[in-house]
Write an enzyme that holds these catalytic residues in place. Sequence first.
Site, PDB file in Angstrom:
ATOM      1  NE  ARG A   8       7.313  -2.269   6.222  1.00  0.00           N
ATOM      2  CZ  ARG A   8       6.004  -2.257   6.425  1.00  0.00           C
ATOM      3  NH1 ARG A   8       5.172  -1.921   5.451  1.00  0.00           N
ATOM      4  NH2 ARG A   8       5.509  -2.607   7.597  1.00  0.00           N
TER       5      ARG A   8
ATOM      6  CE  LYS B  99      -2.120  -1.171   3.838  1.00  0.00           C
ATOM      7  NZ  LYS B  99      -1.414  -2.447   4.090  1.00  0.00           N
TER       8      LYS B  99
ATOM      9  NE  ARG C 114      -4.298  -1.259   9.503  1.00  0.00           N
ATOM     10  CZ  ARG C 114      -3.201  -0.569   9.175  1.00  0.00           C
ATOM     11  NH1 ARG C 114      -3.267   0.489   8.431  1.00  0.00           N
ATOM     12  NH2 ARG C 114      -2.016  -0.958   9.594  1.00  0.00           N
TER      13      ARG C 114
ATOM     14  NE  ARG D  84       6.627  -0.060  10.178  1.00  0.00           N
ATOM     15  CZ  ARG D  84       5.422  -0.129   9.619  1.00  0.00           C
ATOM     16  NH1 ARG D  84       5.213   0.369   8.411  1.00  0.00           N
ATOM     17  NH2 ARG D  84       4.428  -0.704  10.254  1.00  0.00           N
TER      18      ARG D  84
ATOM     19  NE  ARG E 111       2.542  -4.508  11.609  1.00  0.00           N
ATOM     20  CZ  ARG E 111       3.617  -4.522  10.807  1.00  0.00           C
ATOM     21  NH1 ARG E 111       4.708  -5.123  11.173  1.00  0.00           N
ATOM     22  NH2 ARG E 111       3.565  -3.917   9.676  1.00  0.00           N
TER      23      ARG E 111
HETATM   24  P1  ADP Z   1       1.643  -1.611   7.594  1.00  0.00           P
HETATM   25  O1  ADP Z   1       2.092  -0.757   6.433  1.00  0.00           O
HETATM   26  O2  ADP Z   1       2.671  -2.599   7.976  1.00  0.00           O
HETATM   27  O3  ADP Z   1       0.300  -2.226   7.405  1.00  0.00           O
HETATM   28  P2  ADP Z   1       1.087   0.897   8.939  1.00  0.00           P
HETATM   29  O4  ADP Z   1       2.287   1.732   8.706  1.00  0.00           O
HETATM   30  O5  ADP Z   1      -0.117   1.168   8.120  1.00  0.00           O
HETATM   31  O6  ADP Z   1       1.507  -0.645   8.848  1.00  0.00           O
HETATM   32  O7  ADP Z   1       0.659   0.983  10.454  1.00  0.00           O
HETATM   33  C1  ADP Z   1       1.589   0.797  11.501  1.00  0.00           C
HETATM   34  C2  ADP Z   1       0.841   0.718  12.827  1.00  0.00           C
HETATM   35  O8  ADP Z   1       0.166   1.956  13.049  1.00  0.00           O
HETATM   36  C3  ADP Z   1      -0.231  -0.344  12.895  1.00  0.00           C
HETATM   37  O9  ADP Z   1       0.281  -1.609  13.320  1.00  0.00           O
HETATM   38  C4  ADP Z   1      -1.195   0.258  13.935  1.00  0.00           C
HETATM   39  O10 ADP Z   1      -0.690   0.078  15.254  1.00  0.00           O
HETATM   40  C5  ADP Z   1      -1.117   1.733  13.626  1.00  0.00           C
HETATM   41  N1  ADP Z   1      -2.152   2.156  12.654  1.00  0.00           N
HETATM   42  C6  ADP Z   1      -1.961   2.642  11.391  1.00  0.00           C
HETATM   43  N2  ADP Z   1      -3.127   2.926  10.799  1.00  0.00           N
HETATM   44  C7  ADP Z   1      -4.094   2.606  11.700  1.00  0.00           C
HETATM   45  C8  ADP Z   1      -5.528   2.673  11.691  1.00  0.00           C
HETATM   46  N3  ADP Z   1      -6.214   3.110  10.613  1.00  0.00           N
HETATM   47  N4  ADP Z   1      -6.190   2.277  12.801  1.00  0.00           N
HETATM   48  C9  ADP Z   1      -5.536   1.854  13.899  1.00  0.00           C
HETATM   49  N5  ADP Z   1      -4.198   1.754  13.970  1.00  0.00           N
HETATM   50  C10 ADP Z   1      -3.482   2.130  12.887  1.00  0.00           C
HETATM   51  P1  ADP Z   2       2.084  -1.958   3.172  1.00  0.00           P
HETATM   52  O1  ADP Z   2       2.102  -0.435   3.180  1.00  0.00           O
HETATM   53  O2  ADP Z   2       0.877  -2.511   2.491  1.00  0.00           O
HETATM   54  O3  ADP Z   2       2.297  -2.547   4.514  1.00  0.00           O
HETATM   55  P2  ADP Z   2       4.678  -1.666   1.833  1.00  0.00           P
HETATM   56  O4  ADP Z   2       4.409  -0.780   0.674  1.00  0.00           O
HETATM   57  O5  ADP Z   2       5.354  -1.084   3.000  1.00  0.00           O
HETATM   58  O6  ADP Z   2       3.316  -2.431   2.257  1.00  0.00           O
HETATM   59  O7  ADP Z   2       5.517  -2.919   1.270  1.00  0.00           O
HETATM   60  C1  ADP Z   2       5.991  -3.933   2.145  1.00  0.00           C
HETATM   61  C2  ADP Z   2       7.376  -4.395   1.679  1.00  0.00           C
HETATM   62  O8  ADP Z   2       7.223  -5.155   0.479  1.00  0.00           O
HETATM   63  C3  ADP Z   2       8.338  -3.264   1.330  1.00  0.00           C
HETATM   64  O9  ADP Z   2       9.639  -3.641   1.743  1.00  0.00           O
HETATM   65  C4  ADP Z   2       8.270  -3.151  -0.190  1.00  0.00           C
HETATM   66  O10 ADP Z   2       9.501  -2.701  -0.743  1.00  0.00           O
HETATM   67  C5  ADP Z   2       7.973  -4.582  -0.605  1.00  0.00           C
HETATM   68  N1  ADP Z   2       7.091  -4.673  -1.781  1.00  0.00           N
HETATM   69  C6  ADP Z   2       5.992  -3.918  -2.044  1.00  0.00           C
HETATM   70  N2  ADP Z   2       5.418  -4.292  -3.200  1.00  0.00           N
HETATM   71  C7  ADP Z   2       6.152  -5.332  -3.684  1.00  0.00           C
HETATM   72  C8  ADP Z   2       6.052  -6.168  -4.858  1.00  0.00           C
HETATM   73  N3  ADP Z   2       5.065  -6.003  -5.762  1.00  0.00           N
HETATM   74  N4  ADP Z   2       6.976  -7.131  -5.001  1.00  0.00           N
HETATM   75  C9  ADP Z   2       7.967  -7.297  -4.102  1.00  0.00           C
HETATM   76  N5  ADP Z   2       8.116  -6.558  -2.973  1.00  0.00           N
HETATM   77  C10 ADP Z   2       7.223  -5.586  -2.767  1.00  0.00           C
END
Ligand code: ADP
Ligand code: ADP
Length: 212
Positions: free
Chosen positions: A127, A13, A88, A160, A171
Amino acid sequence: MFVVLLGPPGAGKGTQARRLTGATGLLHLSTGDMFRENVRDGTELGVLAKGYMDRGELVPDEVTIAMLLERIARPDAADGAMFDGFPRNVAQAQALDEALAGRGAAIDRALLIAVSDGELEGRLGGRWLCRACGAVYHERNDPPKEAGRCDQCAGEIYQRDDDRPEVVRTRIERQKPPAALIGHYRDAGALREVDGERDLDAVTDGLLEALD
Ligand code: ADP
Ligand code: ADP
Ligand code: ZN
């Protein structure tokens, strides 16, 4: 245009939001980035959020919704935004719908980035993020050109705390988009599903197609 990106942790995302906002000019709003900025700056909100984030749990809705509504009330979000990591759950989606309806707008598209469980652990475990601008990298799949430095801003790259294996597993179990949330956008006619288990460019193309 208001767009929501849905998908499990590690679906891509954040990575795709940065590419799509470059291509569409939409404002990128990531609640994860907002929480991390608050943690970095040591704000009261950051101190509260950190405990939940470190355990891989969601920050309570009350706090998250208030933060997001305050952000979209600012002028730069008047005409559109791409939401990454919000909503979420259905309560968050309803709060967003209401706020947008109050200004005659609605979510135009909810793009679901579909990735299987087996792929997510490796994505999250490898990541790396830029501490300065939040750009997303992967040690194998998408490394920066110079080790440890951001391509965009030369900032420092870090891993992270919540991308450690134990937290990653929590998660992946607890933070997949609930079926009711996906149903919420399907019922509104806004849902489009895109195969996220392809290379980065193919996923970007699929999402751009789904935005038309
Ligand atoms: P990821 O990209 O790995 O899904 P995010 O960066 O979106 O993680 O979120 C990191 C953390 O921030 C989550 O594990 C949660 O604790 C918090 N968080 C982010 N967005 C939300 C949301 N919409 N509602 C509740 N908690 C959130
Ligand atoms: P989210 O925000 O949904 O948690 P991220 O954009 O942070 O996901 O991506 C999670 C990890 O996967 C990052 O290290 C990113 O570089 C890698 N990644 C994202 N898209 C792809 C893909 N299509 N193929 C391989 N690795 C990917
Ligand atoms: Zn950077």
